[in-house]
Design an enzyme around this catalytic site. Structure first.
Site, PDB file in Angstrom:
ATOM      1  N   ASP A  14       0.795  -1.238   0.000  1.00 32.06           N
ATOM      2  CA  ASP A  14       0.000   0.000   0.000  1.00 32.06           C
ATOM      3  C   ASP A  14       0.823   1.282   0.000  1.00 32.06           C
ATOM      4  O   ASP A  14       0.274   2.376   0.201  1.00 32.06           O
ATOM      5  CB  ASP A  14      -0.951   0.017   1.208  1.00 32.06           C
ATOM      6  CG  ASP A  14      -2.078  -0.980   1.053  1.00 32.06           C
ATOM      7  OD1 ASP A  14      -2.603  -1.103  -0.063  1.00 32.06           O
ATOM      8  OD2 ASP A  14      -2.426  -1.640   2.050  1.00 32.06           O
ATOM      9  N   ASP A  18      -6.120  -3.631  -7.094  1.00 29.47           N
ATOM     10  CA  ASP A  18      -5.833  -2.348  -6.429  1.00 29.47           C
ATOM     11  C   ASP A  18      -4.350  -1.959  -6.555  1.00 29.47           C
ATOM     12  O   ASP A  18      -3.994  -0.779  -6.537  1.00 29.47           O
ATOM     13  CB  ASP A  18      -6.158  -2.386  -4.928  1.00 29.47           C
ATOM     14  CG  ASP A  18      -7.366  -3.213  -4.558  1.00 29.47           C
ATOM     15  OD1 ASP A  18      -7.694  -4.147  -5.306  1.00 29.47           O
ATOM     16  OD2 ASP A  18      -7.975  -2.947  -3.511  1.00 29.47           O
TER      17      ASP A  18
HETATM   18  N1  GLY Z   1      -7.264  -1.164  -1.511  1.00 26.04           N
HETATM   19  C1  GLY Z   1      -8.303  -1.571  -0.684  1.00 26.04           C
HETATM   20  C2  GLY Z   1      -9.659  -1.147  -1.114  1.00 26.04           C
HETATM   21  O1  GLY Z   1      -9.863  -0.638  -2.181  1.00 26.04           O
HETATM   22  O2  GLY Z   1     -10.558  -1.368  -0.353  1.00 26.04           O
END
Ligand code: GLY
Length: 404
Positions: free
Chosen positions: A122, A182
């Site tokens: 992340d 993501d």
């Molecule tokens: N990256 C996590 C979400 O979009 O919930």
């Protein structure tokens, strides 16, 4: 462009929007409401943090609302820790307000330690929204150094054999090497670092990750799986699942938006046409989907059962709008279509999904869905919805200026 010019063109744009679409009286983006709400959030954050003094946790940002309506605050390791700082930077850019910029600095610096956090993918979410926006606006060399270290740390999660960055370390009983759609968003940090340092390694990793995702995440209809699990010895795909969607074979709305944004950005950074084609195909999937409501704010999953209480996901709409303003620059023949849809999303967000003054603890938008299957953050304000909404507003202003 000077801030004064930007703000004045934004005002012109708002007036145009009001006169073109004035069927609804409230058709308006109020920069002062945005400023007041974001300031209110910072006051509420300080109150909430003061109540956690004995928790041993160092909370640095606001994320959402808890089910009892209280403010959900998070430590820097949370994947959402950068978005409030990012919203402050974006709002300072939109308004030229020095107070917002001062607050943005305050909420950015406590994230610095994340530059060494290699246990999650992340990094881009956390650092590009905060330090990245801050560097874009201030060229502060301290922010630059932090971003370069962050990119370095992110590269440690790349596996040559698989050709992708590992997303999660959790659920190791379920997945060997999970890569989620993501993760496309984290590549922007690597492209940025490559340009800043001249080191091709960052670029190569980002391109390889995008190619591997292109090969394995997409279905025949151009929707994407959420999670693809890989074998670390052979590099082969083991299985394709969901984590936050309705089912393994469904189209989780935010995942589709991450893909659209990710491939539009990858094309901007590389000029590789397969990335552009993928972005166009994802846009077609989203915008022509029979289950997309007329206001263009998707339900939390395109395949979620049509119950009366089916929640929307405003965050997916905001990410989509921001991505469409970008994609429109690269596809002249579909420019009008993309812009009409992006404008319509923003109109809906402004008119139907915005908090009233003082509402929602200061968040700008309501009605996002974090993770329906985990019964977490359903139909609530979430900070990344606000962040991509503000980015979309800024991109709308810039797009209209370029096309006047
Ligand atoms: N990256 C996590 C979400 O979009 O919930």
């Amino acid at each position: 462009m000077s801030l004064i010019k930007l703000v004045s063109s934004f005002t012109v744009l708002l007036c145009m929007t009001i006169s073109c679409h004035s069927a609804r009286k409230s058709e308006n983006v109020s920069l002062s409401r945005i400023k007041n709400q974001l300031n209110l959030l910072s006051v509420n954050f300080k109150d909430a943090k003061a109540q956690t003094i004995d928790s041993g946790k160092d909370f640095v940002s606001v994320r959402s609302l808890n089910s009892d309506g209280s403010l959900k605050i998070v430590p820097s390791k949370d994947w959402c820790s950068g978005f409030y700082a990012g919203s402050l930077w974006l709002a300072s850019d939109l308004t030229g307000d020095a107070g917002l910029q001062k607050l943005a600095r305050e909420f950015t610096l406590p994230l610095e330690n994340e530059k060494f956090n290699g246990v999650t993918h992340d990094m881009g979410f956390k650092m590009m929204s905060s330090f990245g926006q801050g560097y874009r606006l201030t060229k502060d060399s301290v922010y630059r150094d932090i971003l370069i270290q962050s990119a370095k740390t992110l590269t440690t999660r790349f596996n040559e054999k698989i050709g992708a960055i590992r997303s999660w370390d959790h659920n190791q009983d379920k997945w060997q090497y999970p890569v989620i759609i993501d993760n496309m968003m984290n590549l922007e940090l690597l492209f940025w670092a490559s340009k800043q340092t001249g080191d091709q390694l960052y670029y190569n990793i980002a391109v390889k990750h995008a190619e591997t995702t292109l090969a394995n995440h997409f279905r025949a209809d151009n929707s994407s799986f959420h999670v693809v699990d890989y074998d670390t010895l052979t590099g082969a795909v083991i299985k394709k699942n969901t984590h936050q969607g309705f089912s393994d074979s469904s189209a989780w709305s935010r995942g589709q938006a991450w893909g659209l944004y990710g491939y539009s950005m990858c094309y901007r950074e590389t000029g590789i046409v397969s990335f552009l084609y993928q972005a166009e195909k994802i846009a077609d999937f989203i915008l022509n989907h029979p289950n997309l409501p007329a206001d263009k704010i998707p339900y939390w999953d395109f395949d979620a059962p049509a119950t009366p209480s089916r929640p929307r996901d405003v965050s997916a709409a905001a990410i989509t709008a921001s991505a469409l303003y970008e994609l429109a620059r690269f596809v002249p023949q579909k420019k009008e279509f993309y812009i009409q849809n992006a404008d319509q999303i923003l109109r809906s967000l402004n008119n139907e999904y915005s908090s009233k003054s003082g509402e929602n603890k200061g968040f700008l938008l309501g009605h996002s869905t974090g993770s329906f299957p985990h019964n977490s953050e359903i139909d609530v304000p979430i900070n990344y919805a606000d962040y991509y909404y503000l980015e979309a507003l800024l991109r709308q202003v810039n797009f209209k200026k370029r096309n006047q």
